[in-house]
Design an enzyme around this catalytic site. Structure first.
Site, short mmCIF file in Angstrom:
data_model
loop_
_atom_site.label_atom_id
_atom_site.label_comp_id
_atom_site.label_asym_id
_atom_site.label_seq_id
_atom_site.Cartn_x
_atom_site.Cartn_y
_atom_site.Cartn_z
CB SER A 61 43.02 18.40 40.31
OG SER A 61 43.34 19.71 39.96
N1 SAH Z 1 44.13 23.64 42.36
C1 SAH Z 1 42.69 23.68 42.23
C2 SAH Z 1 42.18 23.32 40.84
C3 SAH Z 1 42.64 24.29 39.83
S1 SAH Z 1 41.61 24.54 38.43
C4 SAH Z 1 42.01 22.84 43.29
O1 SAH Z 1 42.69 22.20 44.09
O2 SAH Z 1 40.77 22.86 43.34
C5 SAH Z 1 42.60 25.80 37.71
C6 SAH Z 1 42.43 27.17 38.33
O3 SAH Z 1 43.39 28.02 37.72
C7 SAH Z 1 41.07 27.79 38.07
O4 SAH Z 1 40.44 28.10 39.27
C8 SAH Z 1 41.41 29.06 37.27
O5 SAH Z 1 40.58 30.17 37.61
C9 SAH Z 1 42.84 29.31 37.66
N2 SAH Z 1 43.62 30.13 36.73
C10 SAH Z 1 43.67 30.06 35.38
N3 SAH Z 1 44.51 30.99 34.90
C11 SAH Z 1 45.02 31.67 35.97
C12 SAH Z 1 45.92 32.75 36.12
N4 SAH Z 1 46.51 33.35 35.08
N5 SAH Z 1 46.19 33.19 37.37
C13 SAH Z 1 45.62 32.60 38.45
N6 SAH Z 1 44.75 31.59 38.36
C14 SAH Z 1 44.46 31.11 37.14
#
Ligand code: SAH
Length: 213
Positions: A61
């Site tokens: 992000s």
């Molecule tokens: N917080 C992260 C950015 C998140 S991007 C950072 O600081 O870099 C969103 C993430 O959510 C992705 O890696 C994706 O794989 C994850 N995601 C999506 N659906 C999910 C689920 N049901 N359970 C766990 N992770 C999930």
């Protein structure tokens, strides 16, 4: 001033100018080097206020959004925090500076392994990363004082609402993935939940089930 110190100063200045004003959040973001979480082609852009691609087609992000979400979560030093969507691990590392313990889950094992390595390299001992479908919550460790979701669901997932302690706060983006989503703050009271809309945001979707890598 060294170029590293200058870069950090500019990074923090950009955060402030976008509304990140909480001193503890700024301190945590000054300390945790975003460059440790961005690999390959985009590494040199780690200090710009923009989201960047990471493995598995996901994104790290934008720093100001990380700051504003962390600020809205109002984490206290004794809190047990759950993050859904480890991604690069950057957001979890920021939370680790503010909370007693952070659990972070991602549906991609590969992202969890890479994030764990960075947590080790940085000596962050209070973050526990796991491969799991976060839309089901993390029942073994519930309840949580704070929950932060960094992928967008259409509505706040029921299991996460259920795992929030009374008095607890959850911050999450809601809305369909290809439109503008809204960041909302949910507060749990004895007799229900309060919802407050914070700002428009754009996140990758929360997808059910585990990824295949
Ligand atoms: N917080 C992260 C950015 C998140 S991007 C950072 O600081 O870099 C969103 C993430 O959510 C992705 O890696 C994706 O794989 C994850 N995601 C999506 N659906 C999910 C689920 N049901 N359970 C766990 N992770 C999930």
């Amino acid at each position: 001033m060294s170029s590293e110190a200058e870069r950090t100063m500019q990074f923090v200045f950009a955060l402030r100018s976008r509304g990140v004003t909480d001193a503890r959040v700024l301190q945590a973001m000054e300390k945790i080097d975003r460059g440790a979480f961005v690999r390959g082609l985009f590494a040199e852009r780690a200090y710009e206020d923009m989201p960047l691609p990471i493995a598995c087609g996901q994104t790290i992000s934008q720093p100001s959004v990380v700051g504003l979400m962390t600020q809205a979560l109002d984490v206290r030093p004794r809190d047990k925090v759950l993050e859904i969507g480890t991604g690069s691990g950057y957001q979890a590392a920021i939370l680790s500076q503010l909370a007693r313990r952070v659990y972070t889950v991602d549906r991609h094992r590969r992202l969890v392994r890479a994030a764990e390595q960075v947590f080790r390299d940085l000596g962050l001992a209070n973050v526990i990363a796991m491969t799991a479908d976060g839309s089901r919550g993390l029942p073994d460790q519930a309840p949580f004082d704070r929950i932060l979701v960094t992928a967008a669901a259409e509505d706040p997932p029921g299991p996460l609402l259920a795992e929030l302690r009374v008095g607890g706060i959850m911050v999450l983006p809601v809305g369909q993935s290809d439109t503008v989503q809204r960041l909302i703050k949910v507060v749990r009271h004895e007799d229900g939940f309060d919802y407050e809309e914070l700002r428009p945001v754009r996140f990758v979707p929360l997808v059910e089930g585990l990824g295949d890598d």
